[in-house]
Design a protein around this motif. Structure first.
Motif, PDB file in Angstrom:
ATOM      1  N   ARG A 549       0.828  -1.204   0.000  1.00  0.00           N
ATOM      2  CA  ARG A 549       0.000   0.000   0.000  1.00  0.00           C
ATOM      3  C   ARG A 549       0.867   1.261   0.000  1.00  0.00           C
ATOM      4  O   ARG A 549       0.559   2.239  -0.691  1.00  0.00           O
ATOM      5  N   ASN A 550       1.955   1.255   0.764  1.00  0.00           N
ATOM      6  CA  ASN A 550       2.834   2.429   0.783  1.00  0.00           C
ATOM      7  C   ASN A 550       3.432   2.693  -0.590  1.00  0.00           C
ATOM      8  O   ASN A 550       3.519   3.844  -1.039  1.00  0.00           O
ATOM      9  N   GLU A 554       2.801   6.023  -3.081  1.00  0.00           N
ATOM     10  CA  GLU A 554       3.889   6.790  -3.704  1.00  0.00           C
ATOM     11  C   GLU A 554       3.679   6.910  -5.212  1.00  0.00           C
ATOM     12  O   GLU A 554       3.891   7.983  -5.798  1.00  0.00           O
TER      13      GLU A 554
END
Length: 568
Positions: A549-550, A554
């Motif tokens: 998810r991170n 981004e």
């Protein structure tokens, strides 16, 4: 002759297989302490309809309906189902969009002591066949005039995979196929005859009234039995907490069969004698016109609703803004500032406990907290996730709930429920919270979820269920589903996919076409796909959705920045 007093029994007269009831001793405590009523929801609704007969109950661009008319129409529809061989406690799959007919059918079922299964209109073969067979449903109600989907033909198809669905009713439109239409059923049932059919229906306050559905955190949605007197209690508590009156007009155009709408909004409003705005769609012109026509006093701001009505709310006169009250799951402070009307946070679950912040709470509570439970008998523990070890106030942990309207088990799920409930009956919510005592009251602050779900505009999409379906695709080796941030829906579904063949890719359209073929509801389909060669893992070697998810966030931010540059 000595009289022998028979001890009162606090249990249903007929125990339905697969339904977990509160134990009699707990029920006796709640009833004798004046918490749970000994009245059924159906009886209380009939009383409200009669008491407010001359007032408007439903306000809709398709026609307003008074309480007297609603009482008559629901009597006749419920009786007509009994005449068609339905029997009390039969289950009814309700699969219809918001409209007057849906509420007529819903209340008609309650009067006939039939149990609605609160399905979503978007459900397809995968969900409906499972639910209908699990609950042994006999009746399937569909909308009938959906321009995008032939739901009558779908209901006929379902009879081959869920043979118990012997009666098909279409709520609207010209009669087609094997379906009976709601309006023809009502027209064919005189009021006197309807009352004769319903006179013999004995509503048990301890019996299941509605089969609600979970968001599906371990597969397809689980069935949540809600009971006559506890559902009534829940509605009355919310009505009293929010101080609903007969002069209130509700605007909450999310699905009417959702537990939140039913138990927090249209249910208590109708018990109080207020009016409910029924929007047949959520297109911006429809919503804005309804606000202009009916001047609602209570608003539910969830999912995409806010963005479609914000301009209309902002344009209102100051005196109109002052009499409005808003509810939202988050950002109450920002909404209050932007719209000029007080906004209160709400937290709740279909399994039971409901929390609200409300007028008079400290500013910090109104801005940051989801308030506190509407019932003083609601019990809340904050524990280390997965344990029963309580954490001190101020620390984040998993919320456990128990109380007079929180379930003790899902339908036909006793073995699995060992892990969902503590031995002493607390429900493991999977929600992260912290508690703080402020001015002598214990308030709660929502801090996320331990469950692996995507919350798309209030619809909970179980990641594991969707991953299992995606993995059936012959070109997919493995998949991981995560929520990607969205300004309108909160989250949308992104599927990370490892193709079966090295170097191959799978397109979004191909994947969604496959899911459509599998009979999966469209709102669950991924709206973005990421082809990867492998998944990132944690130090212990487990797949890390946090890292997925991170990285996705981004990329989304980089794409947005590139778009801004190109448009600049």
């Amino acid at each position: 002759m000595e009289e022998v007093m028979q001890r009162k029994m606090y249990r249903p007269r007929t125990a339905l297989e697969g339904v977990r009831y509160q134990d009699p001793a707990t029920l006796e405590r709640y009833v004798t302490q004046g918490v749970l009523p000994e009245q059924s929801l159906a009886a209380a609704l009939r009383e409200a309809f009669e008491k407010h007969a001359d007032r408007m109950a439903l306000l809709s661009p398709e026609g307003n309906i008074s309480y007297r008319e609603l009482d008559d129409l629901t009597d006749r529809f419920g009786a007509s189902l009994l005449k068609m061989s339905a029997r009390p406690l039969d289950r009814v799959v309700m699969q219809c969009g918001n409209c007057n007919e849906l509420l007529i059918a819903f209340f008609g079922c309650l009067k006939a002591d039939l149990i609605p299964i609160c399905a979503l209109q978007a459900f397809r073969r995968h969900e409906i066949s499972y639910l209908a067979n699990l609950a042994a449903a006999r009746i399937h109600l569909v909308q009938g005039d959906d321009p995008k989907f032939d739901d009558v033909a779908f209901a006929e198809e379902m009879q081959s995979v869920a043979p118990g669905l012997s009666i098909v009713v279409q709520a609207r439109g010209e009669q087609r196929g094997i379906a009976q239409t709601l309006w023809s059923m009502i027209a064919g049932m005189p009021r006197d005859e309807a009352r004769t059919y319903l006179w013999g229906v004995d509503h048990d306050p301890y019996q299941a009234a509605v089969f609600q559905l979970s968001g599906g955190t371990t597969g397809v949605p689980k069935i949540i039995p809600r009971f006559q007197n506890e559902y009534l209690l829940n509605m009355r508590l919310v009505g009293a907490w929010n101080r609903y009156t007969q002069d209130d007009v509700l605007f909450m155009p999310t699905p009417l069969m959702h537990n939140m709408n039913m138990v927090c909004f249209f249910g208590p409003i109708l018990l109080t004698g207020g009016a409910v705005v029924v929007c047949p769609d959520i297109a911006e012109p429809t919503l804005r016109q309804a606000i202009r026509d009916y001047d609602p006093t209570w608003y539910g701001l969830a999912g995409p609703i806010y963005s479609r009505i914000a301009e209309e709310l902002v344009a209102a006169r100051p005196d109109v803004k002052l009499k409005r009250k808003l509810t939202a799951p988050k950002n109450a402070s920002g909404l209050s500032t932007a719209l000029g009307s007080p906004c209160y946070h709400i937290f709740g679950m279909t399994e039971g406990v409901i929390m609200f912040a409300r007028e008079g709470d400290p500013r910090y509570v109104l801005d940051e907290s989801v308030g506190r439970p509407v019932c003083e008998w609601d019990e809340v523990k904050i524990v280390e996730p997965g344990t029963e070890d309580e954490v001190p106030d101020g620390e984040v942990g998993e919320a456990l709930f128990r109380g007079p309207y929180t379930i003790r088990g899902y339908y036909r799920s006793e073995e699995q429920d060992v892990h969902r409930f503590t031995a002493d009956g607390f429900y493991r919510s999977g929600d992260l919270m912290k508690a703080e005592v402020i001015e002598g009251q214990r308030y709660f602050f929502f801090r996320g979820r331990t469950k692996d779900v995507v919350d798309r505009g209030g619809e909970k999409i179980n990641a594991e269920e969707l991953e299992n379906l995606i993995n059936r695709h012959p070109a997919v080796l493995a998949s991981a589903v995560v929520g990607m941030p969205d300004p309108v829906y909160g989250e949308r579904v992104c599927a990370f996919v490892v193709p079966r063949l090295t170097g191959a890719t799978i397109g979004l359209s191909a994947l969604t076409a496959f899911l459509e073929q599998e009979g999966v509801a469209k709102f669950k389909w991924p709206e973005r796909i990421e082809n990867v060669s492998e998944f990132p893992v944690t130090a212990s070697g487990k797949l890390s959705k946090v890292l997925l998810r991170n990285g996705l966030i981004e990329r989304l931010q980089a794409e947005q920045s590139a778009s801004n540059v190109s448009n600049g």
